[in-house]
Design a protein around this motif. Structure first.
Motif, short mmCIF file in Angstrom:
data_model
loop_
_atom_site.label_atom_id
_atom_site.label_comp_id
_atom_site.label_asym_id
_atom_site.label_seq_id
_atom_site.Cartn_x
_atom_site.Cartn_y
_atom_site.Cartn_z
N THR A 20 -67.65 -1.25 -15.14
CA THR A 20 -68.62 -0.43 -14.41
C THR A 20 -69.95 -0.47 -15.15
O THR A 20 -70.01 -0.21 -16.35
CB THR A 20 -68.13 1.03 -14.32
OG1 THR A 20 -66.84 1.04 -13.71
CG2 THR A 20 -69.10 1.88 -13.52
N PRO A 21 -71.04 -0.80 -14.44
CA PRO A 21 -72.34 -0.83 -15.12
C PRO A 21 -72.73 0.56 -15.65
O PRO A 21 -72.51 1.58 -14.98
CB PRO A 21 -73.31 -1.26 -14.02
CG PRO A 21 -72.47 -1.94 -13.00
CD PRO A 21 -71.13 -1.23 -13.05
N LEU A 22 -73.28 0.58 -16.83
CA LEU A 22 -73.71 1.82 -17.46
C LEU A 22 -74.63 2.62 -16.54
O LEU A 22 -74.52 3.85 -16.46
CB LEU A 22 -74.41 1.51 -18.80
CG LEU A 22 -75.00 2.70 -19.55
CD1 LEU A 22 -73.93 3.74 -19.88
CD2 LEU A 22 -75.69 2.20 -20.83
N VAL A 23 -75.52 1.95 -15.83
CA VAL A 23 -76.45 2.67 -14.94
C VAL A 23 -75.70 3.51 -13.92
O VAL A 23 -76.12 4.62 -13.58
CB VAL A 23 -77.45 1.70 -14.24
CG1 VAL A 23 -76.76 0.77 -13.27
CG2 VAL A 23 -78.57 2.49 -13.56
N SER A 58 -79.55 -1.17 -18.38
CA SER A 58 -78.23 -0.56 -18.22
C SER A 58 -77.47 -1.13 -17.03
O SER A 58 -76.26 -0.96 -16.94
CB SER A 58 -78.35 0.95 -18.12
OG SER A 58 -79.11 1.33 -16.99
N CYS A 59 -78.16 -1.83 -16.12
CA CYS A 59 -77.46 -2.43 -14.98
C CYS A 59 -76.62 -3.63 -15.42
O CYS A 59 -75.68 -4.01 -14.73
CB CYS A 59 -78.43 -2.84 -13.88
SG CYS A 59 -79.53 -4.22 -14.29
N LEU A 60 -76.96 -4.22 -16.56
CA LEU A 60 -76.23 -5.38 -17.05
C LEU A 60 -75.26 -5.03 -18.16
O LEU A 60 -74.64 -5.92 -18.74
CB LEU A 60 -77.21 -6.46 -17.55
CG LEU A 60 -78.16 -7.04 -16.53
CD1 LEU A 60 -79.05 -8.10 -17.18
CD2 LEU A 60 -77.40 -7.63 -15.35
N LYS A 61 -75.13 -3.75 -18.47
CA LYS A 61 -74.30 -3.33 -19.59
C LYS A 61 -73.00 -2.71 -19.07
O LYS A 61 -73.00 -1.55 -18.62
CB LYS A 61 -75.07 -2.31 -20.44
CG LYS A 61 -74.46 -2.00 -21.77
CD LYS A 61 -74.61 -3.16 -22.68
CE LYS A 61 -75.00 -2.81 -24.07
NZ LYS A 61 -75.03 -3.98 -24.94
#
Length: 165
Positions: A20-23, A58-61
């Motif tokens: 799940t992306p952090l964002v 955060s979308c890539l984390k």
């Protein structure tokens, strides 16, 4: 999978898909909506947060990669009764914010940059903004404000982002 991390200085736990992306965790589960999910491809910078003091999209984390890390969002950069981060205060004073969509990401990227580069030149400030897209194209006002903030802090011997300049 269970992931534990610090979020804006508080212990945080997530149970679910480790990819799940952090964002999504920040916005949907923690209601920290200052972090914007705009492109979801890591090129606009609107979702930038600090993970262990490094500015990251955060979308890539995936959430699994923040296990044991300290995550700071725009809400955690300065909150409650605490004064604004010097860069936030400078942006407010210069009225540099336009629509606000990109600005949390700009602040998060540039606050890490000024902390690590307190003597940055104007071209270095511009280079630091690569990866943050402003649809309002207010780049020059942002660069002017960062340069002025660093210059004023140097003259006063003050801190910008925790570093004497």
């Amino acid at each position: 999978m269970t992931v534990t991390f610090q979020l804006n200085g508080e212990d945080c736990r997530f149970h679910g898909d480790p990819m799940t992306p952090l964002v999504d965790i920040l916005r949907q589960e923690r209601f920290l909506t200052g972090t914007k999910a705009v492109c979801r491809e890591g090129f606009c910078g609107a979702c930038t947060v600090h993970v262990d003091d490094e500015a990251v999209p955060s979308c890539l984390k995936p959430i699994a990669l923040v296990q044991g890390c300290a995550v700071t969002t725009i809400e955690g950069l300065s909150s409650g009764n605490h004064p604004l981060h010097p860069l936030q205060a400078a942006f407010e004073a210069a009225d540099a914010v336009q629509c606000g969509m990109c600005f949390p990401g700009m602040v998060m990227s540039l606050s890490a940059f000024v902390r690590d580069n307190p003597h940055a030149s104007r071209p270095e400030i511009k280079a630091a903004m690569v990866g943050n897209i402003c649809r309002c194209t207010g780049y020059e006002r942002i660069v002017d404000t960062v340069a002025d903030c660093l210059d004023q802090a140097r003259k006063a011997g003050q801190l910008v982002g925790g570093v004497h300049v």
